[in-house]
Write a protein that holds these residues in place. Structure first.
Motif: not given
Length: 406
Positions: A26-42, A62-65
């Motif tokens: 898929h080469t079209g636009p992809v938008t990811v919406f998240g309620a938290e202010p952080h990029l995906p984390y473990n 903590l997010h950096t870890k």
């Protein structure tokens, strides 16, 4: 393809969905919406390493870890964070956001995951904790002072992980579980009893067969009253009593079955909708490895497995291509670290009506134990405790070769 794909949910499932869309072409636009202010984390370290880490770190620190590495393939994916999606029109192709704005889309991925279930009991709210997000972890860590009385409600895997971590931090820990021993649904009675004794030897106390009736205190929790009239002192309470799928943003679309997550077919396409797939632990789908009953699976491996299949399904829907005849039959897997015990599971042990200990002594789980889980004599899961990594890989490989049940 120029179609705009909206991914609602910016945890592991949402990230993997974006990656797999790009991997599938898929080469079209992809938008990811998240309620938290952080990029995906473990998330698994929240109840273990991060909860045990010294210092009053902020969620951002903590997010950096635990932040997932962002692969080059999704460098052009847009992440809109800290802004929840509050409603969706899958057939009309529009999302409503928490700030009052809306966004059009051509295809939709539901990846909003779970939230902790909360107990609806009388008493103060302050001092009651759950553990799902970085903010939850920071709040709970601040309460786990040496000698603090901590009551954990629920003896599932999260409850036992938190209890073990709190005990290592010097807290006085009591676990309350109304439905048998720790993790008994998965481990069976004998192994659950051995794990309970192991935790008790480390100082964790268990109250089995009782449940919380109300919370005590004026302004903040000072104790828990149980259903038999007894009370437990508490400086902090952790509610680890299960999870609830985050599907409210899809409410009002009566053609969807949202009774327990998003009901999907085996391809992960939502029943009743075109161009809507679900991934991760809100997807309720049949797995022919076990039977034809749609179920949600809250295991670590499922976001990646479902994202790969859902991406192929969605691209086929956008292009008119065939999505492939092979059934989707992933092998669920997860692990749990509880002090010096490491659990590894393959398959779906919770489906079992019999657990057989085939290696080791269930009364000495730290020395290594292997149990197989069976339903109507069919092997449906494997649980290993403190077995070497090479042995665990062997067990997973053996389970993956089992024939489909249906």
């Amino acid at each position: 393809m120029t179609a705009h794909v909206a991914v609602v949910g910016a945890s592991l499932a949402g990230l993997r969905a974006a990656e797999q869309l790009r991997a599938a072409g898929h080469t079209g636009p992809v938008t990811v919406f998240g309620a938290e202010p952080h990029l995906p984390y473990n998330r698994p370290p929240l109840s273990k390493e991060l909860l045990y880490a010294p210092g009053a770190a902020t969620p951002a620190e903590l997010h950096t870890k635990v932040a997932f590495r962002r692969r080059a393939s999704v460098a052009d994916v847009t992440f809109r964070l800290g802004l929840p999606v509050v409603a969706a029109d899958p057939r009309g192709g529009r999302l409503s956001l928490g700030d009052g704005s809306s966004v059009a889309f051509d295809a939709l991925v539901a990846a909003t995951g779970l939230r902790p279930r909360r107990l609806e009991l009388p008493g103060p709210l302050a001092g009651r904790h759950v553990l799902r997000t970085l903010d939850d972890c920071v709040a709970l860590r601040g309460a786990l002072r040496p000698e603090a009385a901590v009551v954990v409600l629920g003896a599932g895997f999260i409850g036992c992980e938190v209890a073990a971590t709190a005990r290592r931090l010097g807290c006085r820990v009591t676990v309350v579980e109304p439905c048998g021993g720790p993790m008994q649904r998965v481990l069976g009675t004998r192994l659950s009893e051995g794990v309970r004794r192991h935790h008790e030897a480390a100082g964790v106390e268990f109250v089995i067969g009782r449940s919380a009736a109300r919370f005590l205190g004026d302004g903040s929790v000072t104790g828990v009253a149980l259903d038999d009239g007894s009370t437990l002192a508490a400086d902090a309470v952790v509610e680890a009593v299960g999870s609830v799928p985050n599907t409210e943003w899809l409410a009002g679309n009566d053609f969807l079955d949202l009774s327990d997550g998003v009901l999907c077919d085996n391809r992960l396409m939502a029943r009743g909708a075109e161009r809507l797939v679900a991934v991760g632990d809100i997807a309720r789908f049949p797995n022919p490895l076990f039977d034809d009953v749609p179920r949600r699976v809250e295991h670590w491996s499922i976001p990646t497995d479902t994202a790969k299949r859902a991406a192929a399904t969605l691209i086929a829907a956008l292009t008119g291509a065939e999505s492939g005849p092979d059934p989707f039959a992933p092998v669920p897997s997860f692990w749990s670290d509880q002090a010096d015990l490491r659990f590894q599971s393959f398959g779906s042990p919770a489906l079992a009506d019999e657990v057989r200990v085939v290696e080791g002594d269930p009364g000495r789980p730290a020395d290594g134990v292997l149990a197989t889980c069976h339903r109507h004599s069919a092997h449906v899961g494997t649980v290993a405790i403190n077995l070497p990594p090479a042995r665990q890989r062997e067990l997973r490989g053996a389970f993956a070769t089992l024939p489909a049940a249906v």
